[in-house]
Design an enzyme around this catalytic site. Structure first.
Site, mmCIF file in Angstrom:
data_model
loop_
_atom_site.group_PDB
_atom_site.id
_atom_site.type_symbol
_atom_site.label_atom_id
_atom_site.label_comp_id
_atom_site.label_asym_id
_atom_site.label_seq_id
_atom_site.Cartn_x
_atom_site.Cartn_y
_atom_site.Cartn_z
ATOM 1 N N ARG A 145 0.832 -1.213 0.000
ATOM 2 C CA ARG A 145 0.000 0.000 0.000
ATOM 3 C C ARG A 145 0.870 1.269 0.000
ATOM 4 O O ARG A 145 0.570 2.241 0.691
ATOM 5 C CB ARG A 145 -0.939 0.043 1.209
ATOM 6 C CG ARG A 145 -1.957 -1.086 1.287
ATOM 7 C CD ARG A 145 -2.985 -0.997 0.167
ATOM 8 N NE ARG A 145 -4.075 -1.918 0.359
ATOM 9 C CZ ARG A 145 -4.064 -3.196 -0.034
ATOM 10 N NH1 ARG A 145 -2.999 -3.694 -0.640
ATOM 11 N NH2 ARG A 145 -5.116 -3.955 0.142
ATOM 12 N N SER A 148 -10.692 -0.514 3.346
ATOM 13 C CA SER A 148 -9.936 -0.606 4.613
ATOM 14 C C SER A 148 -9.525 0.794 5.041
ATOM 15 O O SER A 148 -8.867 1.501 4.267
ATOM 16 C CB SER A 148 -8.668 -1.439 4.434
ATOM 17 O OG SER A 148 -8.973 -2.722 3.954
ATOM 18 N N GLU A 162 -4.749 4.002 5.844
ATOM 19 C CA GLU A 162 -4.569 3.749 4.407
ATOM 20 C C GLU A 162 -5.220 4.885 3.624
ATOM 21 O O GLU A 162 -4.716 5.338 2.591
ATOM 22 C CB GLU A 162 -5.215 2.412 4.014
ATOM 23 C CG GLU A 162 -5.115 2.178 2.520
ATOM 24 C CD GLU A 162 -5.810 0.915 2.034
ATOM 25 O OE1 GLU A 162 -5.596 -0.159 2.616
ATOM 26 O OE2 GLU A 162 -6.572 1.025 1.060
HETATM 27 P P1 FAD Z 1 -8.747 8.655 -5.248
HETATM 28 O O1 FAD Z 1 -9.413 8.267 -3.979
HETATM 29 O O2 FAD Z 1 -9.418 9.626 -6.125
HETATM 30 O O3 FAD Z 1 -7.278 9.169 -4.907
HETATM 31 C C1 FAD Z 1 -6.425 8.457 -4.050
HETATM 32 C C2 FAD Z 1 -5.060 9.156 -4.020
HETATM 33 O O4 FAD Z 1 -4.449 9.052 -5.301
HETATM 34 C C3 FAD Z 1 -5.143 10.651 -3.745
HETATM 35 O O5 FAD Z 1 -4.013 11.030 -3.011
HETATM 36 C C4 FAD Z 1 -5.140 11.285 -5.126
HETATM 37 O O6 FAD Z 1 -4.644 12.613 -5.128
HETATM 38 C C5 FAD Z 1 -4.195 10.350 -5.861
HETATM 39 N N1 FAD Z 1 -4.471 10.246 -7.302
HETATM 40 C C6 FAD Z 1 -5.598 9.754 -7.885
HETATM 41 N N2 FAD Z 1 -5.471 9.761 -9.225
HETATM 42 C C7 FAD Z 1 -4.248 10.258 -9.491
HETATM 43 C C8 FAD Z 1 -3.515 10.530 -10.698
HETATM 44 N N3 FAD Z 1 -4.016 10.273 -11.897
HETATM 45 N N4 FAD Z 1 -2.267 11.060 -10.579
HETATM 46 C C9 FAD Z 1 -1.744 11.336 -9.372
HETATM 47 N N5 FAD Z 1 -2.367 11.116 -8.209
HETATM 48 C C10 FAD Z 1 -3.605 10.577 -8.269
HETATM 49 N N6 FAD Z 1 -7.559 -0.686 -2.368
HETATM 50 C C11 FAD Z 1 -6.736 -1.754 -2.508
HETATM 51 O O7 FAD Z 1 -5.520 -1.585 -2.697
HETATM 52 N N7 FAD Z 1 -7.221 -3.027 -2.440
HETATM 53 C C12 FAD Z 1 -8.520 -3.300 -2.243
HETATM 54 O O8 FAD Z 1 -8.920 -4.464 -2.190
HETATM 55 C C13 FAD Z 1 -9.422 -2.198 -2.102
HETATM 56 N N8 FAD Z 1 -10.743 -2.409 -1.879
HETATM 57 C C14 FAD Z 1 -11.589 -1.353 -1.727
HETATM 58 C C15 FAD Z 1 -12.945 -1.614 -1.516
HETATM 59 C C16 FAD Z 1 -13.834 -0.566 -1.379
HETATM 60 C C17 FAD Z 1 -15.292 -0.873 -1.141
HETATM 61 C C18 FAD Z 1 -13.379 0.774 -1.461
HETATM 62 C C19 FAD Z 1 -14.344 1.915 -1.357
HETATM 63 C C20 FAD Z 1 -12.021 1.038 -1.654
HETATM 64 C C21 FAD Z 1 -11.101 -0.032 -1.785
HETATM 65 N N9 FAD Z 1 -9.730 0.184 -1.999
HETATM 66 C C22 FAD Z 1 -8.885 -0.882 -2.163
HETATM 67 C C23 FAD Z 1 -9.175 1.556 -2.008
HETATM 68 C C24 FAD Z 1 -9.284 2.281 -3.380
HETATM 69 O O9 FAD Z 1 -10.255 1.705 -4.195
HETATM 70 C C25 FAD Z 1 -7.950 2.273 -4.118
HETATM 71 O O10 FAD Z 1 -6.960 2.898 -3.344
HETATM 72 C C26 FAD Z 1 -8.034 2.994 -5.473
HETATM 73 O O11 FAD Z 1 -6.829 2.828 -6.188
HETATM 74 C C27 FAD Z 1 -8.343 4.476 -5.342
HETATM 75 O O12 FAD Z 1 -8.627 4.974 -6.635
HETATM 76 P P2 FAD Z 1 -9.356 6.371 -6.846
HETATM 77 O O13 FAD Z 1 -9.304 6.687 -8.300
HETATM 78 O O14 FAD Z 1 -10.693 6.343 -6.228
HETATM 79 O O15 FAD Z 1 -8.378 7.325 -6.054
HETATM 80 N N1 EPU Z 2 -10.726 -10.224 10.406
HETATM 81 C C1 EPU Z 2 -11.383 -10.242 11.623
HETATM 82 N N2 EPU Z 2 -12.496 -9.459 11.747
HETATM 83 C C2 EPU Z 2 -12.971 -8.693 10.751
HETATM 84 C C3 EPU Z 2 -12.291 -8.666 9.516
HETATM 85 C C4 EPU Z 2 -11.165 -9.442 9.365
HETATM 86 O O1 EPU Z 2 -10.978 -10.932 12.539
HETATM 87 O O2 EPU Z 2 -13.995 -8.013 10.953
HETATM 88 C C5 EPU Z 2 -9.514 -11.086 10.247
HETATM 89 C C6 EPU Z 2 -9.866 -12.521 9.843
HETATM 90 O O3 EPU Z 2 -8.966 -13.361 10.499
HETATM 91 C C7 EPU Z 2 -9.577 -12.546 8.355
HETATM 92 C C8 EPU Z 2 -8.401 -11.582 8.276
HETATM 93 O O4 EPU Z 2 -8.701 -10.565 9.231
HETATM 94 O O5 EPU Z 2 -9.226 -13.820 7.903
HETATM 95 C C9 EPU Z 2 -8.212 -10.954 6.917
HETATM 96 O O6 EPU Z 2 -9.444 -10.343 6.493
HETATM 97 P P1 EPU Z 2 -9.736 -10.082 4.946
HETATM 98 O O7 EPU Z 2 -9.478 -11.316 4.157
HETATM 99 O O8 EPU Z 2 -11.060 -9.437 4.829
HETATM 100 O O9 EPU Z 2 -8.595 -9.085 4.526
HETATM 101 P P2 EPU Z 2 -8.022 -7.765 5.218
HETATM 102 O O10 EPU Z 2 -6.636 -8.073 5.678
HETATM 103 O O11 EPU Z 2 -8.963 -7.184 6.195
HETATM 104 C C10 EPU Z 2 -6.874 -6.924 3.050
HETATM 105 C C11 EPU Z 2 -6.808 -5.617 2.317
HETATM 106 C C12 EPU Z 2 -8.042 -5.445 1.453
HETATM 107 C C13 EPU Z 2 -8.081 -6.594 0.450
HETATM 108 C C14 EPU Z 2 -8.145 -7.916 1.211
HETATM 109 C C15 EPU Z 2 -8.052 -9.116 0.302
HETATM 110 C C16 EPU Z 2 -5.491 -4.151 3.670
HETATM 111 C C17 EPU Z 2 -5.472 -2.992 4.594
HETATM 112 N N3 EPU Z 2 -6.680 -4.523 3.255
HETATM 113 O O12 EPU Z 2 -7.961 -6.810 3.947
HETATM 114 O O13 EPU Z 2 -7.927 -4.233 0.739
HETATM 115 O O14 EPU Z 2 -9.194 -6.481 -0.399
HETATM 116 O O15 EPU Z 2 -7.030 -7.986 2.126
HETATM 117 O O16 EPU Z 2 -6.763 -9.250 -0.182
HETATM 118 O O17 EPU Z 2 -4.443 -4.678 3.329
HETATM 119 C C18 EPU Z 2 -8.365 -1.898 0.887
HETATM 120 O O18 EPU Z 2 -7.132 -1.750 0.804
HETATM 121 O O19 EPU Z 2 -9.166 -0.943 0.945
HETATM 122 C C19 EPU Z 2 -8.896 -3.259 0.906
HETATM 123 C C20 EPU Z 2 -10.203 -3.526 1.026
#
Ligand code: FAD
Ligand code: EPU
Length: 333
Positions: free
Chosen positions: A164, A235, A329
């Site tokens: 991240r 997250s 994050e």
């Molecule tokens: P924004 O929120 O618009 O911007 C994020 C940052 O990037 C800001 O600092 C912004 O200034 C900068 N930025 C954006 N575009 C540009 C550009 N073109 N050039 C320079 N800077 C830029 N993230 C994960 O890694 N894994 C996950 O599994 C994951 N799951 C998610 C689930 C949900 C339900 C939600 C809501 C979010 C999740 N995220 C996850 C976080 C998010 O989706 C990612 O970080 C995504 O890449 C953000 O994209 P955005 O375009 O919305 O960025």
């Molecule tokens: N867990 C709990 N309670 C909860 C949630 C999770 O105990 O309410 C524990 C469980 O043991 C579970 C473990 O956490 O097995 C991991 O949970 P999960 O698989 O949901 O993944 P996470 O570590 O919570 C990370 C990323 C997610 C990504 C998933 C799948 C981070 C900060 N988050 O979540 O990314 O989608 O793994 O790879 O690394 C994001 O970055 O926004 C995001 C959603």
């Protein structure tokens, strides 16, 4: 050039926080961007780049210029029997790109299905999920320096990707706008089922990238809130990475603690937060998602400050109990 004054950002952030930007401009191509940066009205303004707003928490109005990146296009730049190199406009929706790659039977980013947001934001925090990260397929990116207006190419090592993390969250924070991202995908069937929950959900390994995409979408829909219905940014905190001795002490006290073995030890922040009974906790306007403790939700017109305050209380309680300082994050503005 038509620059919008006082634009509401309510529909431009997935937390659904009601703030505004003094100045706002949607960019469709690089020429437009260059013109914007040359415009006298914006040269001295503070600037921020906004993609899908899915990793941002606004705690106040933005006193400056918001540039909303909508540079589009998916292009094959080279290919051979085994690989394909693609160039993607930073304003493409990330998940539309994943759908496009799986439809063409390309392999490499299917585990990153359904992550909200834009392609241009993907390198910022090296998006990751289910055993894959952007860096695994990333080749290079093009970006414009917001100060000098120069176009710079960043190769993979220049980006200093980590968990991240990248140079764009550190030394080069807010300095560049990413305009195009290049990925190298493979045409040869190669799926990544290293993540435990994936293995558990799969009966056969004879799968195409499109099949893996469907499985990932099902898993994600079962545990993550849909930002179109419930305000959230995924997250809120990163999973903390502990030194082995610190982890051993924690494991002695909580033998059931889940962890991911690496050179250091990553523990799920969701587990720590759930252990302290925050899961499902509800304040007046925001709370902790009942199905996942790492996700803060806005379910009653919360302000960014209310969400930030809740996050701080969670962070403080994790620190008091486990002596672990969680790192956000989500970018807080
Ligand atoms: P924004 O929120 O618009 O911007 C994020 C940052 O990037 C800001 O600092 C912004 O200034 C900068 N930025 C954006 N575009 C540009 C550009 N073109 N050039 C320079 N800077 C830029 N993230 C994960 O890694 N894994 C996950 O599994 C994951 N799951 C998610 C689930 C949900 C339900 C939600 C809501 C979010 C999740 N995220 C996850 C976080 C998010 O989706 C990612 O970080 C995504 O890449 C953000 O994209 P955005 O375009 O919305 O960025
Ligand atoms: N867990 C709990 N309670 C909860 C949630 C999770 O105990 O309410 C524990 C469980 O043991 C579970 C473990 O956490 O097995 C991991 O949970 P999960 O698989 O949901 O993944 P996470 O570590 O919570 C990370 C990323 C997610 C990504 C998933 C799948 C981070 C900060 N988050 O979540 O990314 O989608 O793994 O790879 O690394 C994001 O970055 O926004 C995001 C959603």
């Amino acid at each position: 050039m038509n620059i919008i004054n006082s634009q509401s950002l309510l529909d431009y952030n997935t937390f659904k926080v009601d703030v505004s930007a003094d100045l706002f401009k949607i960019i469709d191509n690089e020429e437009q961007l260059q013109k914007l940066l040359e415009d006298k009205r914006v040269s001295k303004q503070k600037k921020m780049i906004l993609g899908g707003g899915s990793n941002i928490l606004f705690t106040k109005n933005f006193n400056g210029l918001v540039i909303h990146n909508k540079i589009r296009g998916i292009q094959i730049v080279s290919e051979n029997k085994e690989n394909v190199k693609i160039k993607v406009g930073a304003g493409e929706v990330w998940d539309d790109l994943v759908a496009w790659t799986t439809k063409h039977n390309y392999y490499g980013i299917e585990n990153l299905s359904l992550i909200p947001g834009s392609v241009g934001a993907a390198p910022i925090q090296n998006i990751g999920a289910y055993g894959s990260e952007l860096k695994d397929t990333f080749q290079q990116l093009e970006a414009i320096d917001l100060k000098t207006k120069d176009k710079i190419i960043f190769n993979k090592s220049d980006c200093r990707f980590g968990y991240r993390d990248s140079i764009f969250k550190k030394e080069l924070k807010n300095r560049f706008i990413i305009t195009n991202v290049y990925l190298k995908l493979t045409k040869i069937k190669s799926i990544n089922l290293s993540y435990k929950i994936l293995k558990d959900n799969i009966a056969t390994t004879n799968l195409k990238s499109e099949d893996v995409r469907k499985i990932i979408i099902n898993i994600r829909n079962s545990k993550l809130p849909n930002p179109k219905k419930i305000g959230n940014a995924g997250s809120f905190f990163k999973n903390p990475i502990l030194e082995k001795p610190q982890f051993k002490t924690l494991q002695k006290k909580y033998p059931e603690i889940p962890f991911f073995e690496e050179s250091k030890i990553k523990v799920p922040a969701g587990w720590l937060i759930e252990k302290l009974n925050w899961k499902g906790h509800q304040e007046k306007t925001c709370g902790v998602y009942a199905k996942h403790a790492l996700i803060i939700i806005n379910n009653n017109n919360a302000t960014g400050l209310e969400i930030k305050n809740l996050a701080e209380k969670i962070k403080e309680s994790v620190y008091q109990k486990f002596n672990i300082l969680l790192e956000e994050e989500v970018t807080i503005i």
